[in-house]
Motif scaffolding. Structure first.
Motif, PDB file in Angstrom:
ATOM      1  N   ARG A   1     -25.679 -19.853 -49.905  1.00  0.00           N
ATOM      2  CA  ARG A   1     -24.702 -19.710 -48.835  1.00  0.00           C
ATOM      3  C   ARG A   1     -24.833 -20.830 -47.804  1.00  0.00           C
TER       4      ARG A   1
ATOM      5  N   MET B   1     -23.331  -7.004 -45.930  1.00  0.00           N
ATOM      6  CA  MET B   1     -23.918  -8.033 -46.772  1.00  0.00           C
ATOM      7  C   MET B   1     -25.034  -7.434 -47.623  1.00  0.00           C
TER       8      MET B   1
ATOM      9  N   GLU C   1     -21.375 -16.660 -42.621  1.00  0.00           N
ATOM     10  CA  GLU C   1     -21.215 -15.838 -43.829  1.00  0.00           C
ATOM     11  C   GLU C   1     -19.778 -15.322 -43.925  1.00  0.00           C
TER      12      GLU C   1
ATOM     13  N   TYR D   1     -25.533 -16.798 -38.113  1.00  0.00           N
ATOM     14  CA  TYR D   1     -25.614 -16.739 -39.568  1.00  0.00           C
ATOM     15  C   TYR D   1     -24.481 -15.889 -40.119  1.00  0.00           C
TER      16      TYR D   1
END
Lengths: 333, 402
Positions: free
Chosen positions: B235, B97, B134, B130
Motif C-alpha cells: 500500500r 481495514m 489508504e 495512514y
C-alpha cells in the motif's frame, strides 16, 4: 498565592481553534506572571516556534532558557522529552546512552502509544516540582528545574484536548507498571482546580465560536481539566452601531455611483461588527467561563510591547466581557 | 475560463490540500469541489476533521463515513450542482481495514480485541494520515469519481502528512521489535540475534520504564498482525504512485501570517524534493486594498441629507477609518507574503479574500469557489474587492468581508 484566580494557577494550558492567537495569549500570560516576580516557564509543544519572534529573542529550543528576567522558555520535542524522562528514570547517562540509542528501543518507544505526548506533558508537569514536594522546602526552592508557573501553549482543538488528556488516558488504559503510576500522579495535578486551568482562545467568527463552545462542553462533560478563562481575541473596537448598519443598508439601493465605494466599505464593516456582537453574546450565554476581550491589532504581533500590553489586558478584571458590551469607538458616541 | 484552479479541477484526478492548522484547508477543499462540479466533473471530497468543519461548510449537520450526495441549488449564473462528500471516521476505517485483510475470524477478533489496537487506531501518531492514504488508494482504484479532493488531517506540522504513513509501516513491520518481544515464540536462531542486540538488558530496562504487562500486550498485538505487513508495504508503494502521478496535484494553503507562510514554504520545498506536483499556493483570508481611495465629500453629503450634519460627519469619519485600517492591513499582509514567499515567486499563486475566514453556509462557500476559480495566477494588484471578478456574477462582491 491566590488559587481561586485561574491566571495564577501553577499549571495553565492555552488552547483553541488553529490560528486564533493561542501562542500570543500564552506568551502574554507567562510574561505577565514573570513581571509579577514569579519564576515562569513558557512551554511550547513541539511547535513551529512562534514565541521567539513575538518576544524578540533568539529561537527557542528544547532546553529551557531565561529569555527575559524570570521568564524561561522551551519548545519541547518528543525526542528531547523522552531523553529527559529516560535520564531521570535511569539516573546514569552511560546507561541511558547504551539503552536509548539502541535501534530496537528507539523504534519501540516510537510505537508506544502516546509516548511522545505523555513525555512532553510529563516534562511540563515535572517542572512544577510536584513530585519533589516531600523534599525540604529550602532544597526545592534551590532546584533550578522547578517553576512557580508553567504556561503551556497547547496544540489546537483537534490535538489540544487529547494532549491535555493523555495522562488520564494512559493512567486508565495502561496496564500496571511505572508508566501507569507516573500518569496517575500527573492526572491528579491536572484535574486539581487549585493547580491547573485550561484557557480557551476564540475569535468572533462563527466557526471559531462553535468550536469553542464544543470544546468547553467537552472539557466539562469529560472532566478533562478545570476551566480557566475564555479569551475573545481580535474583537473590536467597533466603529458602527446596529442603527448605522440599518442606515447603510437602506442607502445602498439608492446611492449615487460616486458614493457607493465608501458606502460599501462602511456597510461591510458595520455588518461584520454586528455579527461579531451577536457571536460575542452567544459565547457569553452559551459557556460557563469568564471571557476577556482582546482588541484587534492591525499590526502583526512582532513587537514585544504588544505581548506586554495583551498580558496587562488579560489580567485586568475590568476587561471581563459582559453582554452587549463591545469596545465602542464610534466617533461622537 | 482560463485560470490556475480551473485547469487543475479539469485536468486532475486527485487534488491534495495541505497546509498548517487553521488556514482554511477544509473550506478550500470544499470550494475546490464546487469548482470541479461547476466544470462538469463527478467529484468526491474526502475530509478527516475532528472539528467536522466541512460538514458545516457544506451545510450538512454530519457527513458519515458513507459517501453523501450534496445538492447545491442554482445560484446566480451558477447552475444547480451535485457533488459528493465523505468524512473519514478514523476508528471505523481502521476496523474496516482489519476486517477486510484478516486471514480469518480468529485473527480479526484477536486484533480488534487487543489492548494496543485501540491505541493504534485512535492515538498513534500518523494513524490518521495512514488511513487517509489508504482510503484515497481504495477510492482511486474503484474509479467511481473523475476527481477526488483530499483534505489532509490537521497536525502540529503540516509536513507530517508526508512522513506519517511510513511511520505506521515502520511499526507494523518492525522485525526488531517482534524479535525482542516474542523470544519464546521464535526459533533458536532469533534468540541468538536477540543476544547480539543486547536484548535481555534492553528488555529489562524497558520493563522498568513501562512495565511487563504492557510489553506482553504489545507482543500479542504484533503477533496478531502477522501476515498483514506485506499488504501495508504494498500500500505504501501504492500511495507513492498516486501522489507522484501526473494527474495528482498538491495545493498548499496558507493565511498571510508568518507562521503559516513559513510552513507553506517548507511544504513547497518538500514537494519539489519529492518530485511531487505543486498545483498552486493558495493564500487564503487576505485583505484586498481599497483602490483608488473613495472621495468622502459626496458620501458625507448623502448621509447628512438623511440623518443630519453631525451624525453624517461622524459616520464619514468612521467610514474613512475603516478604509484606512483595511488598507494598512492589506499592506502589512502583502509585505509578509512577499518576505516569506519571495523565493517561491515562480509558483502559481491564488488569493482568496478574508471572507473565507467564516465559511459556514452554502452561499459563502460558493463565493470562495468563485474567487478560487476566477483568480488568475497573479499577484494582489489585479484584484479589487470593489471590482468584479472575471467571469463571476456581481452578486459576489457584496460578500467580501472587510
Amino acid at each position: 498565592m491566590n488559587h481561586s484566580d485561574s491566571l495564577h494557577r501553577p499549571l495553565q494550558f492555552v488552547t483553541g481553534k488553529g490560528g486564533v492567537g493561542k501562542s500570543a495569549v500564552a506568551a502574554a500570560i507567562a510574561w505577565r506572571l514573570a513581571r509579577e516576580g514569579r519564576r515562569t516557564l513558557l512551554f511550547q509543544v513541539n511547535a513551529a516556534d512562534a514565541h521567539s519572534s513575538m518576544l524578540g529573542v533568539d529561537p527557542i529550543g528544547a532546553d529551557e532558557r531565561e529569555v527575559v528576567p524570570n521568564l524561561w522558555a522551551v519548545n519541547s520535542t518528543p525526542a528531547a522529552a523522552l531523553r529527559e524522562y529516560g535520564l531521570l528514570t535511569l539516573r546514569l547517562r552511560a546507561i541511558y546512552n547504551a539503552v536509548f540509542e539502541n535501534r530496537v528501543v528507539k523504534s519501540f518507544l516510537r510505537f508506544m502509544p502516546s509516548m511522545g505526548e505523555l513525555n512532553m506533558l510529563g516534562k511540563a508537569w515535572y517542572h512544577l516540582g510536584t513530585d519533589r514536594e516531600e523534599t525540604r522546602r529550602s532544597a526545592r526552592s534551590r532546584d533550578r528545574t522547578v517553576f512557580e508557573h508553567v504556561v503551556v501553549d497547547a496544540p489546537s482543538t483537534g490535538h489540544g484536548l487529547p494532549f491535555i488528556n493523555v495522562a488520564r488516558v494512559v493512567a486508565e488504559g495502561a496496564l500496571p507498571g511505572p508508566l501507569k503510576s507516573q500518569a496517575e500522579a500527573m492526572t491528579r495535578t491536572i484535574q486539581d482546580p487549585r493547580q491547573t486551568a485550561v484557557h480557551v482562545v476564540c475569535l468572533p467568527e462563527m466557526m471559531a465560536v462553535e468550536e469553542s463552545i464544543e470544546l468547553l462542553q467537552r472539557l466539562l462533560r469529560e472532566r478533562i481539566a478545570p476551566l480557566g478563562i475564555g479569551v475573545i481575541n481580535r474583537l473590536g473596537p467597533h466603529l458602527f452601531g446596529d442603527d448605522d448598519l440599518d442606515l447603510f443598508t437602506r442607502l445602498r439601493g439608492e446611492a449615487a455611483p460616486d458614493v457607493r465605494p465608501l458606502l460599501q466599505a462602511a456597510w461591510l464593516r458595520a455588518r461584520r461588527e454586528e455579527r461579531e456582537r451577536t457571536l460575542h453574546n452567544r459565547l457569553l450565554a452559551g459557556t460557563p467561563v469568564s471571557w476577556r476581550a482582546l482588541p484587534d491589532l492591525v499590526e502583526p504581533v512582532t513587537r514585544r510591547e504588544q505581548i506586554r500590553s495583551l498580558g496587562d489586558l488579560l489580567f485586568d478584571p475590568r476587561r471581563t466581557a459582559s453582554r452587549d458590551a463591545v469596545d465602542d469607538q464610534r466617533p461622537g458616541a | 475560463m482560463q485560470s490556475t484552479i480551473n485547469d487543475l479541477v479539469r485536468d486532475s484526478r486527485v487534488l491534495c490540500v495541505v497546509g498548517a492548522g487553521g488556514v482554511g484547508k477544509t473550506t478550500t477543499a470544499a470550494a475546490l469541489g464546487v469548482c470541479a462540479a461547476a466544470a462538469g466533473r463527478r467529484v468526491l471530497i474526502v475530509t478527516i476533521d475532528p472539528a467536522r468543519r466541512l460538514a458545516t461548510a457544506l451545510g450538512l449537520d454530519e457527513i458519515g463515513q458513507q459517501v453523501r450526495t450534496v445538492q447545491i441549488p442554482a445560484h446566480g449564473d451558477l447552475p444547480a450542482l451535485t457533488l459528493h462528500a465523505m468524512m473519514l471516521d478514523l476508528k471505523g476505517a481502521w476496523d474496516d481495514m482489519v476486517r477486510r485483510l484478516a486471514r480469518d475470524e480468529k485473527q480479526r477478533d484477536a486484533i480488534l480485541g487487543n489492548h494496543f489496537y485501540h491505541y493504534l487506531s485512535t492515538s498513534l501518531a500518523g494513524a490518521q494520515e495512514y488511513i487517509a492514504c489508504e482510503q484515497l488508494f481504495t477510492l482511486c482504484t474503484e474509479r467511481d469519481y473523475d476527481l477526488i479532493v483530499l483534505d489532509t488531517p490537521p497536525s502540529a506540522h503540516a509536513i507530517d502528512f508526508f512522513e506519517a504513513p511510513g511511520r505506521v509501516l515502520d511499526v507494523l513491520e518492525n522485525d526488531a521489535i517482534k524479535l525482542l518481544l516474542t523470544p519464546s515464540l521464535v526459533a533458536g536462531r532469533a534468540s541468538l540475534r536477540l543476544l547480539d542486540l543486547g536484548g535481555r538488558y534492553v528488555l529489562r530496562v524497558l520493563t522498568k520504564l513501562v512495565g511487563m504487562e504492557m510489553l506482553h500486550a504489545l507482543a500479542e498485538f504484533l503477533l496478531a498482525f502477522e501476515g498483514m505487513y506485506p499488504h501495508a508495504r504494498d500500500r505504501t508503494q501504492g500511495f507513492r504512485q498516486i501522489f507522484s502521478s501526473p494527474t495528482t496535484s498538491f495545493l498548499v494553503v496558507a493565511t498571510p501570517t508568518r507562521q503559516a507562510l513559513a510552513e507553506a514554504a517548507e511544504l513547497t520545498d518538500r514537494l519539489q524534493r519529492d518530485g511531487l506536483h505543486l498545483g498552486a499556493l493558495v493564500i487564503n483570508q487576505i485583505y484586498f486594498p481599497v483602490d483608488p481611495l473613495p472621495a468622502p465629500e459626496r458620501f458625507a453629503q448623502t448621509l447628512s441629507d438623511v440623518v443630519g450634519v453631525q451624525r453624517g460627519e461622524n459616520l464619514t469619519r468612521a467610514a474613512l477609518e475603516t478604509v484606512r485600517q483595511r488598507n494598512r492591513r492589506a499592506a502589512v499582509e502583502r509585505e509578509v507574503v512577499d518576505t516569506m514567499l519571495g523565493r517561491l515567486a515562480s509558483h502559481p499563486r491564488v488569493f482568496v479574500s478574508r471572507l473565507a475566514a467564516d465559511v459556514h453556509d452554502m452561499e459563502t462557500l460558493i463565493g470562495v469557489a468563485r474567487e478560487l476559480c476566477a483568480s488568475p495566477a497573479g499577484d494582489l494588484r489585479v484584484a479589487s474587492p470593489f471590482g468584479d471578478f472575471p467571469g463571476s456574477s456581481t452578486a459576489r462582491t457584496d460578500e467580501v468581508a472587510t
